[in-house]
Design a protein around this motif. Structure first.
Motif, short mmCIF file in Angstrom:
data_model
loop_
_atom_site.label_atom_id
_atom_site.label_comp_id
_atom_site.label_asym_id
_atom_site.label_seq_id
_atom_site.Cartn_x
_atom_site.Cartn_y
_atom_site.Cartn_z
N LYS A 133 0.84 -1.20 0.00
CA LYS A 133 0.00 0.00 0.00
C LYS A 133 0.87 1.25 0.00
O LYS A 133 1.81 1.36 0.78
CB LYS A 133 -0.89 0.04 1.24
CG LYS A 133 -2.03 -0.91 1.24
CD LYS A 133 -2.93 -0.64 2.44
CE LYS A 133 -3.67 -1.86 2.87
NZ LYS A 133 -2.89 -2.84 3.60
N VAL A 134 0.50 2.20 -0.87
CA VAL A 134 1.17 3.49 -0.94
C VAL A 134 0.13 4.57 -0.67
O VAL A 134 -0.88 4.64 -1.36
CB VAL A 134 1.83 3.72 -2.32
CG1 VAL A 134 2.46 5.10 -2.40
CG2 VAL A 134 2.86 2.63 -2.61
N LEU A 135 0.39 5.37 0.34
CA LEU A 135 -0.48 6.51 0.66
C LEU A 135 0.11 7.74 -0.02
O LEU A 135 1.27 8.08 0.22
CB LEU A 135 -0.55 6.72 2.17
CG LEU A 135 -1.26 7.99 2.66
CD1 LEU A 135 -2.71 8.05 2.20
CD2 LEU A 135 -1.17 8.09 4.19
N ILE A 136 -0.67 8.38 -0.87
CA ILE A 136 -0.25 9.61 -1.54
C ILE A 136 -1.04 10.77 -0.93
O ILE A 136 -2.27 10.80 -0.99
CB ILE A 136 -0.49 9.55 -3.07
CG1 ILE A 136 0.32 8.39 -3.68
CG2 ILE A 136 -0.13 10.88 -3.72
CD1 ILE A 136 0.06 8.15 -5.15
N VAL B 3 -3.82 4.61 -1.81
CA VAL B 3 -4.79 5.32 -0.97
C VAL B 3 -4.36 6.77 -1.09
O VAL B 3 -3.17 7.07 -1.12
CB VAL B 3 -4.69 4.85 0.50
CG1 VAL B 3 -5.65 5.63 1.38
CG2 VAL B 3 -4.95 3.36 0.62
N ASP B 4 -5.33 7.70 -1.18
CA ASP B 4 -4.92 9.10 -1.28
C ASP B 4 -5.64 9.97 -0.26
O ASP B 4 -6.67 9.59 0.28
CB ASP B 4 -5.09 9.64 -2.71
CG ASP B 4 -6.52 9.61 -3.19
OD1 ASP B 4 -7.27 10.55 -2.87
OD2 ASP B 4 -6.90 8.65 -3.89
N ASP C 75 2.71 0.90 3.33
CA ASP C 75 4.11 0.47 3.26
C ASP C 75 5.02 1.64 2.86
O ASP C 75 6.23 1.57 3.03
CB ASP C 75 4.24 -0.67 2.25
CG ASP C 75 3.42 -1.87 2.69
OD1 ASP C 75 3.82 -2.54 3.65
OD2 ASP C 75 2.34 -2.10 2.09
N LEU C 76 4.42 2.70 2.31
CA LEU C 76 5.14 3.90 1.90
C LEU C 76 4.17 5.07 1.91
O LEU C 76 3.01 4.92 1.53
CB LEU C 76 5.71 3.72 0.48
CG LEU C 76 6.28 4.95 -0.23
CD1 LEU C 76 7.52 5.48 0.50
CD2 LEU C 76 6.60 4.63 -1.68
N ILE C 77 4.66 6.23 2.35
CA ILE C 77 3.89 7.47 2.28
C ILE C 77 4.64 8.43 1.38
O ILE C 77 5.84 8.66 1.57
CB ILE C 77 3.68 8.10 3.67
CG1 ILE C 77 2.91 7.14 4.58
CG2 ILE C 77 2.95 9.45 3.55
CD1 ILE C 77 2.85 7.57 6.04
N THR D 6 7.70 3.64 8.81
CA THR D 6 7.17 3.70 7.45
C THR D 6 8.05 4.62 6.59
O THR D 6 8.27 5.77 6.95
CB THR D 6 5.73 4.25 7.45
OG1 THR D 6 4.93 3.47 8.34
CG2 THR D 6 5.12 4.22 6.06
N PRO D 7 8.53 4.12 5.45
CA PRO D 7 9.29 5.01 4.55
C PRO D 7 8.42 6.21 4.15
O PRO D 7 7.23 6.05 3.88
CB PRO D 7 9.60 4.12 3.34
CG PRO D 7 9.51 2.73 3.86
CD PRO D 7 8.45 2.76 4.93
#
Length: 135
Positions: A13-16, A39-40, A57-59, A86-87
């Motif tokens: 999962k990448v949160l933008i 996810v944004d 897993d990344l923001i 979290t990176p």
């Protein structure tokens, strides 16, 4: 029972966190090919809530946003015991050394300038998430 391990691999999962929807969509297009789940959030305050809910897993966050900027969001993530590892990548149009130093102080894993280079973005994301090279 023979279970196929490949089908059980969870998608990353990448949160933008970005207040411009066009840039959010562009980042998603740039990062296609690894099967990432996106996810944004439109600002840091919503982004922090979504980070706590989804445990990405990344923001990837813009710096200049309403309500809570990217620096404050990164500091809040680093202060949260469930999220602190979290990176976290900051994207900004700010090009001064003070902004880069502030990004390091709040714990950003990477700091990229806008307009972001597709190759730089993909390389940093690949390294942070330990992803394979794509075709």
């Amino acid at each position: 029972m023979n279970v196929n391990v490949a089908t059980e691999r969870k998608s990353l999962k990448v949160l933008i966190v970005e207040d411009t929807k066009t840039i959010t969509n562009l980042l998603q297009v740039y990062l296609m090919g690894w099967g990432l789940e996106f996810v944004d959030a439109p600002n840091g305050a919503v982004g922090l809530n979504k980070a706590r809910e989804y445990r990405p897993d990344l923001i990837i966050s813009d710096v200049q946003m309403p309500e809570m900027d990217g620096f404050a969001l990164c500091a809040a993530v680093r202060a949260d015991s469930n999220l602190h590892d979290t990176p976290f990548m900051l994207l900004t149009s700010l090009k001064d050394d003070a902004s880069r130093k502030k990004g390091q102080l709040v714990g950003a894993s990477a700091f990229l300038n806008k307009p972001v280079s597709v190759d730089d973005l993909r390389s940093k994301v690949r390294d942070m998430l330990k992803l394979p090279a794509t075709k």
